[in-house]
Scaffold this motif. Sequence first.
Motif, short mmCIF file in Angstrom:
data_model
loop_
_atom_site.label_atom_id
_atom_site.label_comp_id
_atom_site.label_asym_id
_atom_site.label_seq_id
_atom_site.Cartn_x
_atom_site.Cartn_y
_atom_site.Cartn_z
N GLY A 1 0.79 -1.23 0.00
CA GLY A 1 0.00 0.00 0.00
C GLY A 1 0.82 1.28 0.00
N LYS A 2 2.06 1.20 -0.44
CA LYS A 2 2.93 2.39 -0.42
C LYS A 2 2.39 3.48 -1.36
N ASP A 3 2.05 3.11 -2.58
CA ASP A 3 1.58 4.10 -3.56
C ASP A 3 0.30 4.78 -3.09
N GLY A 4 -0.65 3.99 -2.59
CA GLY A 4 -1.92 4.56 -2.12
C GLY A 4 -1.71 5.47 -0.91
N THR A 5 -0.80 5.08 -0.04
CA THR A 5 -0.51 5.92 1.13
C THR A 5 0.03 7.27 0.69
N ILE A 6 0.96 7.27 -0.24
CA ILE A 6 1.52 8.52 -0.74
C ILE A 6 0.43 9.37 -1.39
N ILE B 1 9.88 11.96 -0.29
CA ILE B 1 9.35 10.64 0.06
C ILE B 1 10.13 9.59 -0.72
N PHE B 2 10.69 8.65 -0.01
CA PHE B 2 11.36 7.51 -0.62
C PHE B 2 10.40 6.33 -0.64
N ASN B 3 9.90 5.99 -1.83
CA ASN B 3 9.06 4.81 -2.01
C ASN B 3 10.00 3.61 -2.19
N ARG B 4 10.24 2.91 -1.12
CA ARG B 4 11.39 2.06 -0.88
C ARG B 4 12.57 3.01 -0.67
N SER B 5 13.51 2.61 0.14
CA SER B 5 14.54 3.55 0.56
C SER B 5 15.89 2.86 0.67
N HIS B 6 16.80 3.53 1.36
CA HIS B 6 18.13 2.95 1.59
C HIS B 6 18.05 1.67 2.40
N TYR B 7 16.90 1.38 2.99
CA TYR B 7 16.76 0.13 3.75
C TYR B 7 16.65 -1.08 2.84
N HIS C 1 29.10 3.57 -7.37
CA HIS C 1 29.26 4.40 -6.17
C HIS C 1 28.96 3.58 -4.92
N ASP C 2 29.16 4.22 -3.76
CA ASP C 2 28.78 3.56 -2.52
C ASP C 2 27.27 3.37 -2.47
N TYR C 3 26.80 2.47 -1.62
CA TYR C 3 25.39 2.06 -1.65
C TYR C 3 24.43 3.17 -1.23
N LEU C 4 24.90 4.20 -0.52
CA LEU C 4 24.02 5.30 -0.11
C LEU C 4 23.99 6.45 -1.12
N TRP C 5 24.85 6.39 -2.12
CA TRP C 5 25.01 7.51 -3.04
C TRP C 5 23.70 7.88 -3.74
N ARG C 6 23.00 6.89 -4.28
CA ARG C 6 21.80 7.22 -5.06
C ARG C 6 20.69 7.77 -4.17
N TYR C 7 20.70 7.42 -2.91
CA TYR C 7 19.69 7.95 -2.00
C TYR C 7 20.04 9.38 -1.57
N ASN D 1 11.20 6.76 -6.42
CA ASN D 1 11.01 5.31 -6.40
C ASN D 1 12.35 4.65 -6.71
N PHE D 2 12.78 3.78 -5.86
CA PHE D 2 14.08 3.14 -6.04
C PHE D 2 13.89 1.69 -6.49
N LYS D 3 14.25 1.47 -7.73
CA LYS D 3 14.17 0.12 -8.31
C LYS D 3 15.57 -0.49 -8.29
N GLU D 4 15.80 -1.43 -9.19
CA GLU D 4 17.11 -2.05 -9.31
C GLU D 4 18.15 -0.99 -9.67
N PRO D 5 19.30 -0.95 -8.99
CA PRO D 5 20.28 0.10 -9.26
C PRO D 5 20.86 0.02 -10.66
#
Length: 325
Positions: free
Chosen positions: A77-82, A127-133, A109-115, A98-102
């Motif tokens: 329900g991420k999209d509907g919540t946003i 809003i990060f729809n999926r995030s660095h987690y 780059h390091d794994y946090l760079w794109r975030y 929205n973060f898909k496959e890098p």
Amino acid sequence: MAARIETFIEPLRVPPDTQVDLMTDFDPGSRAGIEKKSDGVELLRTGIELLAEYQRRLAAEQAWGVLVCLQALDAGGKDGTIRHVMSGMSPQGVHVSNFKEPSAEELDHDYLWRYARRLPRRGEIAIFNRSHYEEVLVVRVHPENLDRQRLPEQAKDGDVWARRYREINAWERYLAENGFAVVKLFLNLSKEEQRVRFLKRIDVPERNWKFSAADVRERAHWDDYQRAFSQMLSATSTPWAPWYVVPADRKWLARLCAAAVLAHTLLGIDPQYPTMSKSARRDLARAKTELEKEAPHGVPADPYEAPDTGKSRERQGKDGRREQV
């Protein structure tokens, strides 16, 4: 209001330095004390109005930024919540990533760079729809993704995930201490509700586009994800960036809880409209005088200061139509 909101969201909060078992500690079917959907919908409407007001203040003050991290399994329900929670806000002050496959560049780059590239500016909500987690969830459940990041051997020695938890906590603390509040929401969906939502995407033609066979393949790793979520919540709920576990089996309730957590954050920041300096007020007074001089004959020089006669009058709007004032 702030006290009521805090009381409502407190059961959702993961206390720092506690061990979480997601499958036993949080009920995805909880009603959070709200029995009637109609009551929840009305509360959500009020919450959206509150968020809209505080987002305007945030944009005007331009001192703080807010980062909202949304995590959930597929169909959570991420999209509907946003879409619902942010419906009253100005699009100019909110942006969604929205973060898909890098990409190949991102893997260089390091794994946090794109975030980090998508963080909000001061006065904005990002809003990060999926995030660095994702880097301690999907990558952990599918370790082959770690190999794609081409880390040197010493970076893979020891407990990679404990190190990443520490790095993420430090990064979020850095953001919080520099005026960027971090709001973290995990939409907690039950396995049965996910099954039902997948079937709806298959059976309703208008929703077919939302379904991917990969979603069902990923569902086979349900238990692995539950363990990864539990460890993530335990290790990264901090005083400066706590996690909130939102019961997501009822969409209206998930949206209400998300709005309440974000409202709690904005109320805590308490952004204010800027105070005009004396010179700025003098400029306003001069501009007001010039505009009043341009008023047509028989029209109040300043309609906002004209006495209310109880009668409506017409004016021409920007689109050329006449409207009652």
